[in-house]
Design a protein around this motif. Structure first.
Motif, short mmCIF file in Angstrom:
data_model
loop_
_atom_site.label_atom_id
_atom_site.label_comp_id
_atom_site.label_asym_id
_atom_site.label_seq_id
_atom_site.Cartn_x
_atom_site.Cartn_y
_atom_site.Cartn_z
N ASP A 58 -5.98 -17.05 1.47
CA ASP A 58 -6.16 -16.57 2.68
C ASP A 58 -7.83 -16.30 2.02
OD1 ASP A 58 -3.62 -15.40 3.10
OD2 ASP A 58 -3.32 -16.14 2.90
N TYR A 79 -2.83 -14.36 -0.82
CA TYR A 79 -3.16 -15.79 -0.73
C TYR A 79 -4.78 -15.90 -1.57
CZ TYR A 79 0.85 -18.20 1.39
OH TYR A 79 1.49 -18.43 1.38
N ALA A 80 -5.28 -14.88 -0.95
CA ALA A 80 -6.66 -14.44 -1.43
C ALA A 80 -6.92 -14.12 -2.16
CB ALA A 80 -7.84 -14.06 -0.72
N GLU A 81 -6.30 -13.36 -3.21
CA GLU A 81 -5.69 -13.18 -4.21
C GLU A 81 -5.33 -13.02 -5.44
OE1 GLU A 81 -5.11 -8.80 -3.38
OE2 GLU A 81 -7.16 -8.15 -2.14
N TYR A 106 -4.91 -24.76 0.50
CA TYR A 106 -4.64 -23.43 -0.63
C TYR A 106 -5.26 -23.26 -1.70
CZ TYR A 106 -0.92 -22.90 3.14
OH TYR A 106 0.16 -22.93 3.87
N ARG A 107 -5.57 -24.87 -2.46
CA ARG A 107 -6.20 -24.18 -3.46
C ARG A 107 -7.47 -23.39 -3.79
NH1 ARG A 107 -4.57 -29.75 -4.07
NH2 ARG A 107 -6.38 -30.53 -3.40
N LEU A 108 -8.53 -24.03 -2.76
CA LEU A 108 -9.59 -23.17 -2.21
C LEU A 108 -8.87 -21.63 -1.92
CD1 LEU A 108 -12.65 -23.26 -1.76
CD2 LEU A 108 -11.71 -23.73 0.83
N ARG A 114 -13.50 -16.71 1.72
CA ARG A 114 -14.33 -17.90 1.17
C ARG A 114 -15.79 -18.19 1.75
NH1 ARG A 114 -11.60 -15.78 -2.03
NH2 ARG A 114 -9.95 -16.21 -2.71
N GLY A 115 -16.01 -17.69 2.99
CA GLY A 115 -17.45 -18.20 3.42
C GLY A 115 -17.07 -19.74 3.76
#
Length: 259
Positions: A3, A238-240, A150-152, A197-198
Protein backbone atom coordinates in the motif's frame (compact mmCIF):
# COMPACT_ATOMS: atom_id res chain seq x y z
CA UNK A 1 -9.82 -13.27 -6.36
CA UNK A 2 -10.74 -12.08 -3.82
CA UNK A 3 0.00 0.00 0.00
CA UNK A 4 10.68 11.92 -1.40
CA UNK A 5 9.89 10.79 -4.96
CA UNK A 6 12.46 11.30 -7.66
CA UNK A 7 12.25 10.98 -11.43
CA UNK A 8 11.83 7.31 -10.67
CA UNK A 9 8.17 6.33 -9.96
CA UNK A 10 9.27 3.79 -7.37
CA UNK A 11 11.68 5.90 -5.35
CA UNK A 12 9.55 7.16 -2.47
CA UNK A 13 11.12 6.24 0.88
CA UNK A 14 8.90 6.02 3.91
CA UNK A 15 9.87 6.28 7.55
CA UNK A 16 10.94 3.00 9.09
CA UNK A 17 8.27 1.21 11.07
CA UNK A 18 10.19 1.83 14.29
CA UNK A 19 10.28 5.59 13.82
CA UNK A 20 6.54 6.05 14.13
CA UNK A 21 3.56 4.11 15.33
CA UNK A 22 2.47 1.49 12.84
CA UNK A 23 -0.89 2.07 11.23
CA UNK A 24 -3.50 -0.64 10.97
CA UNK A 25 -6.32 -1.39 8.58
CA UNK A 26 -9.62 0.41 9.11
CA UNK A 27 -12.71 -1.51 10.17
CA UNK A 28 -15.25 1.13 9.23
CA UNK A 29 -15.75 3.06 6.01
CA UNK A 30 -15.48 6.85 5.90
CA UNK A 31 -16.62 9.64 3.62
CA UNK A 32 -19.17 8.93 0.93
CA UNK A 33 -18.75 5.16 1.30
CA UNK A 34 -19.97 5.43 4.89
CA UNK A 35 -23.03 7.38 3.75
CA UNK A 36 -23.76 4.66 1.21
CA UNK A 37 -23.52 1.97 3.90
CA UNK A 38 -26.01 3.89 6.04
CA UNK A 39 -28.44 3.81 3.11
CA UNK A 40 -27.97 0.07 2.75
CA UNK A 41 -28.06 -1.14 6.34
CA UNK A 42 -31.60 -2.59 6.29
CA UNK A 43 -32.15 -6.30 5.88
CA UNK A 44 -32.64 -7.31 2.24
CA UNK A 45 -32.55 -10.51 0.19
CA UNK A 46 -29.12 -9.68 -1.26
CA UNK A 47 -26.35 -9.10 1.28
CA UNK A 48 -22.77 -8.06 0.50
CA UNK A 49 -20.22 -8.98 3.15
CA UNK A 50 -17.19 -6.76 2.73
CA UNK A 51 -14.35 -4.81 4.23
CA UNK A 52 -14.06 -1.10 3.53
CA UNK A 53 -10.39 -1.19 2.49
CA UNK A 54 -10.62 -4.22 0.18
CA UNK A 55 -10.43 -3.57 -3.59
CA UNK A 56 -11.93 -6.97 -4.42
CA UNK A 57 -14.99 -5.96 -2.38
CA UNK A 58 -15.16 -2.60 -4.11
CA UNK A 59 -15.43 -4.35 -7.47
CA UNK A 60 -18.69 -6.00 -6.47
CA UNK A 61 -19.89 -2.95 -4.56
CA UNK A 62 -19.44 -0.69 -7.60
CA UNK A 63 -21.43 -3.15 -9.73
CA UNK A 64 -24.29 -3.22 -7.20
CA UNK A 65 -24.43 0.57 -7.16
CA UNK A 66 -24.14 0.90 -10.92
CA UNK A 67 -26.93 -1.59 -11.53
CA UNK A 68 -29.19 -0.09 -8.87
CA UNK A 69 -29.68 -3.46 -7.18
CA UNK A 70 -31.22 -3.38 -3.72
CA UNK A 71 -28.73 -4.82 -1.24
CA UNK A 72 -27.56 -4.75 2.35
CA UNK A 73 -23.90 -3.98 3.05
CA UNK A 74 -22.45 -5.79 6.06
CA UNK A 75 -18.97 -4.77 7.20
CA UNK A 76 -16.91 -7.69 8.49
CA UNK A 77 -13.34 -8.10 9.69
CA UNK A 78 -11.84 -10.80 7.43
CA UNK A 79 -8.91 -11.21 9.82
CA UNK A 80 -11.32 -12.21 12.58
CA UNK A 81 -13.20 -14.52 10.18
CA UNK A 82 -16.65 -14.25 11.82
CA UNK A 83 -19.03 -17.16 11.39
CA UNK A 84 -21.43 -15.15 9.22
CA UNK A 85 -18.56 -14.93 6.72
CA UNK A 86 -17.15 -18.47 7.00
CA UNK A 87 -20.66 -19.89 6.58
CA UNK A 88 -20.51 -18.52 3.02
CA UNK A 89 -16.77 -18.79 2.35
CA UNK A 90 -14.99 -21.33 4.57
CA UNK A 91 -11.70 -19.52 3.88
CA UNK A 92 -13.10 -16.35 5.43
CA UNK A 93 -12.20 -14.12 2.49
CA UNK A 94 -14.20 -11.14 1.21
CA UNK A 95 -16.22 -10.33 -0.78
CA UNK A 96 -19.00 -12.78 -0.06
CA UNK A 97 -22.57 -12.50 -1.24
CA UNK A 98 -25.75 -14.02 0.13
CA UNK A 99 -28.92 -14.10 -1.96
CA UNK A 100 -31.75 -15.56 0.06
CA UNK A 101 -30.47 -18.87 1.42
CA UNK A 102 -27.74 -19.14 -1.26
CA UNK A 103 -24.23 -17.81 -0.85
CA UNK A 104 -21.16 -17.41 -3.04
CA UNK A 105 -17.80 -15.61 -3.11
CA UNK A 106 -14.85 -14.52 -5.33
CA UNK A 107 -15.17 -11.06 -6.86
CA UNK A 108 -15.00 -12.13 -10.51
CA UNK A 109 -17.64 -14.83 -9.96
CA UNK A 110 -19.89 -12.38 -8.15
CA UNK A 111 -19.58 -9.80 -10.95
CA UNK A 112 -20.75 -12.45 -13.41
CA UNK A 113 -23.59 -13.46 -11.07
CA UNK A 114 -24.86 -9.89 -10.75
CA UNK A 115 -24.75 -9.60 -14.53
CA UNK A 116 -26.69 -12.85 -14.92
CA UNK A 117 -29.46 -11.54 -12.66
CA UNK A 118 -30.43 -9.20 -15.50
CA UNK A 119 -31.14 -6.28 -13.17
CA UNK A 120 -30.17 -2.76 -14.22
CA UNK A 121 -27.79 -1.72 -17.01
CA UNK A 122 -25.41 -4.36 -18.35
CA UNK A 123 -21.66 -4.11 -17.84
CA UNK A 124 -21.10 -6.03 -21.08
CA UNK A 125 -21.50 -4.89 -24.70
CA UNK A 126 -24.23 -6.61 -26.72
CA UNK A 127 -22.00 -7.93 -29.50
CA UNK A 128 -20.68 -11.45 -28.66
CA UNK A 129 -17.25 -10.66 -30.12
CA UNK A 130 -16.94 -7.51 -28.06
CA UNK A 131 -18.04 -9.48 -24.99
CA UNK A 132 -15.26 -11.96 -25.69
CA UNK A 133 -12.67 -9.16 -25.88
CA UNK A 134 -14.10 -7.70 -22.68
CA UNK A 135 -13.41 -11.00 -20.92
CA UNK A 136 -9.89 -11.09 -22.38
CA UNK A 137 -9.17 -7.64 -20.96
CA UNK A 138 -10.65 -8.59 -17.60
CA UNK A 139 -8.41 -11.66 -17.57
CA UNK A 140 -5.41 -9.40 -18.27
CA UNK A 141 -6.40 -7.23 -15.31
CA UNK A 142 -6.54 -10.25 -12.99
CA UNK A 143 -3.36 -11.89 -14.25
CA UNK A 144 -1.14 -8.83 -14.58
CA UNK A 145 -2.39 -5.50 -13.24
CA UNK A 146 -3.69 -6.67 -9.87
CA UNK A 147 -0.61 -8.79 -8.97
CA UNK A 148 1.64 -6.02 -10.34
CA UNK A 149 0.06 -3.51 -7.97
CA UNK A 150 0.91 -5.67 -4.94
CA UNK A 151 4.40 -6.60 -6.19
CA UNK A 152 5.29 -2.92 -6.45
CA UNK A 153 3.70 -2.00 -3.13
CA UNK A 154 5.32 -4.85 -1.20
CA UNK A 155 8.79 -4.56 -2.72
CA UNK A 156 11.29 -3.26 -0.15
CA UNK A 157 14.37 -2.92 -2.38
CA UNK A 158 14.42 0.13 -4.64
CA UNK A 159 15.74 -1.93 -7.57
CA UNK A 160 12.71 -4.20 -7.31
CA UNK A 161 10.37 -1.22 -6.99
CA UNK A 162 11.79 0.18 -10.23
CA UNK A 163 11.40 -3.19 -11.96
CA UNK A 164 7.81 -3.69 -10.84
CA UNK A 165 6.84 -0.09 -11.62
CA UNK A 166 7.91 -0.75 -15.20
CA UNK A 167 5.76 -3.87 -15.33
CA UNK A 168 2.69 -2.03 -14.12
CA UNK A 169 3.14 0.77 -16.86
CA UNK A 170 -8.93 1.85 -21.18
CA UNK A 171 -12.85 5.23 -21.31
CA UNK A 172 -16.44 6.24 -21.79
CA UNK A 173 -19.40 7.90 -20.13
CA UNK A 174 -20.58 4.64 -18.58
CA UNK A 175 -18.89 1.79 -16.76
CA UNK A 176 -17.94 -1.48 -18.40
CA UNK A 177 -17.05 -4.87 -16.95
CA UNK A 178 -13.35 -4.09 -17.50
CA UNK A 179 -13.70 -0.70 -15.79
CA UNK A 180 -15.26 -2.31 -12.73
CA UNK A 181 -12.63 -5.07 -12.72
CA UNK A 182 -9.70 -2.65 -12.63
CA UNK A 183 -11.23 0.45 -10.99
CA UNK A 184 -10.35 -0.28 -7.32
CA UNK A 185 -6.64 -0.60 -8.10
CA UNK A 186 -6.51 2.46 -10.34
CA UNK A 187 -8.27 4.45 -7.61
CA UNK A 188 -5.44 3.33 -5.30
CA UNK A 189 -2.67 4.60 -7.61
CA UNK A 190 -2.98 8.12 -6.20
CA UNK A 191 -4.13 7.04 -2.73
CA UNK A 192 -1.59 4.26 -2.11
CA UNK A 193 1.16 3.86 -4.73
CA UNK A 194 1.76 7.61 -5.06
CA UNK A 195 2.50 8.25 -1.36
CA UNK A 196 4.25 4.93 -0.70
CA UNK A 197 6.15 4.39 -3.96
CA UNK A 198 6.15 7.79 -5.64
CA UNK A 199 3.87 6.61 -8.45
CA UNK A 200 3.49 9.61 -10.81
CA UNK A 201 0.04 11.14 -11.03
CA UNK A 202 -1.48 11.00 -14.51
CA UNK A 203 -1.56 14.14 -16.65
CA UNK A 204 -5.18 15.27 -16.51
CA UNK A 205 -5.15 15.92 -20.28
CA UNK A 206 -3.81 12.47 -21.15
CA UNK A 207 -6.08 9.59 -22.12
CA UNK A 208 -5.39 7.88 -18.78
CA UNK A 209 -5.96 11.13 -16.89
CA UNK A 210 -9.32 11.69 -18.57
CA UNK A 211 -10.34 8.08 -17.92
CA UNK A 212 -9.35 8.36 -14.26
CA UNK A 213 -11.29 11.61 -13.94
CA UNK A 214 -14.38 9.94 -15.44
CA UNK A 215 -13.89 7.00 -13.09
CA UNK A 216 -13.55 9.23 -10.03
CA UNK A 217 -16.64 11.20 -11.10
CA UNK A 218 -18.86 8.16 -11.61
CA UNK A 219 -21.55 7.94 -8.94
CA UNK A 220 -21.11 4.21 -8.35
CA UNK A 221 -17.39 4.71 -7.80
CA UNK A 222 -17.84 7.73 -5.53
CA UNK A 223 -20.47 5.93 -3.48
CA UNK A 224 -18.04 3.11 -2.64
CA UNK A 225 -14.89 5.14 -1.94
CA UNK A 226 -13.76 6.22 1.52
CA UNK A 227 -11.56 9.17 2.50
CA UNK A 228 -7.92 8.95 1.39
CA UNK A 229 -6.54 8.43 4.90
CA UNK A 230 -8.38 5.10 5.21
CA UNK A 231 -6.39 3.69 2.31
CA UNK A 232 -3.12 5.28 3.42
CA UNK A 233 -3.44 3.69 6.86
CA UNK A 234 -4.79 0.34 5.70
CA UNK A 235 -2.06 -0.26 3.13
CA UNK A 236 0.92 0.69 5.27
CA UNK A 237 1.34 -2.94 6.30
CA UNK A 238 1.62 -3.91 2.62
CA UNK A 239 4.13 -1.13 1.96
CA UNK A 240 6.28 -2.41 4.85
CA UNK A 241 5.64 -6.03 3.78
CA UNK A 242 4.83 -7.03 7.35
CA UNK A 243 4.49 -10.73 8.15
CA UNK A 244 0.94 -12.14 8.01
CA UNK A 245 -0.41 -9.05 6.25
CA UNK A 246 -2.91 -11.04 4.18
CA UNK A 247 -3.26 -14.13 2.03
CA UNK A 248 -2.81 -11.89 -1.02
CA UNK A 249 0.49 -10.57 0.37
CA UNK A 250 1.70 -14.11 1.14
CA UNK A 251 0.86 -15.26 -2.38
CA UNK A 252 2.73 -12.33 -3.93
CA UNK A 253 5.80 -12.95 -1.76
CA UNK A 254 5.75 -16.63 -2.69
CA UNK A 255 5.29 -15.90 -6.39
CA UNK A 256 1.98 -17.74 -6.46
CA UNK A 257 -1.33 -16.80 -8.05
CA UNK A 258 -3.61 -14.63 -5.95
CA UNK A 259 -6.10 -16.45 -3.69
Amino acid sequence: MSDDSSSNPAAAPRANAGEEKQKSYHKKATGQALQTIKKHCKDTEIKLFGSCFCPFVQRVWIALEFKGINYQYIEVDPYAKPKILTDINPRGLVPALKHGDWGCYESTVLLEYLEDLGIGPSLFPKDPRERAFTRLWADHVNRNIVPGFYRLLQAQEQSKQIEYAGELTTEGSTLSYVDVSVAPWFLRLSRVLHPYRGWPLADKNSRLGKWLDALESNEATKNTTSDDVLYLDSYERYAENRPDTSQVAKAVNAGRGLP
